[in-house]
Design an enzyme around this catalytic site. Sequence first.
Site, PDB file in Angstrom:
ATOM      1  N   ALA A   1       0.817  -1.211   0.000  1.00 22.33           N
ATOM      2  CA  ALA A   1       0.000   0.000   0.000  1.00 22.33           C
ATOM      3  C   ALA A   1       0.853   1.264   0.000  1.00 22.33           C
ATOM      4  CB  ALA A   1      -0.914  -0.001   1.224  1.00 22.33           C
ATOM      5  N   CYS A   2       0.319   2.288  -0.662  1.00 23.60           N
ATOM      6  CA  CYS A   2       0.939   3.615  -0.627  1.00 23.60           C
ATOM      7  C   CYS A   2      -0.174   4.650  -0.624  1.00 23.60           C
ATOM      8  CB  CYS A   2       1.900   3.816  -1.792  1.00 23.60           C
ATOM      9  SG  CYS A   2       1.129   3.919  -3.421  1.00 23.60           S
ATOM     10  N   GLY A   3       0.182   5.901  -0.738  1.00 21.17           N
ATOM     11  CA  GLY A   3      -0.812   6.960  -0.701  1.00 21.17           C
ATOM     12  C   GLY A   3      -1.784   6.917  -1.862  1.00 21.17           C
TER      13      GLY A   3
ATOM     14  N   THR B   1       4.489   1.997   1.735  1.00 17.04           N
ATOM     15  CA  THR B   1       5.530   2.967   1.394  1.00 17.04           C
ATOM     16  C   THR B   1       5.180   4.337   1.953  1.00 17.04           C
ATOM     17  OG1 THR B   1       4.503   3.402  -0.753  1.00 17.04           O
ATOM     18  CG2 THR B   1       6.244   1.725  -0.679  1.00 17.04           C
TER      19      THR B   1
END
EC number: 2.7.1.200
Length: 94
Positions: free
Chosen positions: A8-10, A57
């Site tokens: 997962a990231c933004g 991240t």
Amino acid sequence: MKRKIIVACGGAVATSTMAAEEIKELCQNHNIPVELIQCRVNEIETYMDGVHLICTTAKVDRSFGDIPLVHGMPFISGIGIEALQNKILTILQG
């Protein structure tokens, strides 16, 4: 047994894709079958069922029950990548 990993990231695009590719290659090199799920950090809970590892991240200041959480920025920066790879392998092979 296939290992299910959330990356997962933004925005669920750039950095999570880089981290997911690194994890995929790492698992292939160690004969670990893997199912990768890419999402935004705020979507993690939607995909948690049966997950063995969460790699983000983006900064996450919470836990997800018994599911191990690792910070995937070394896959982006290249700094500390070997330590992160070893940690991921320990979790997935344990």
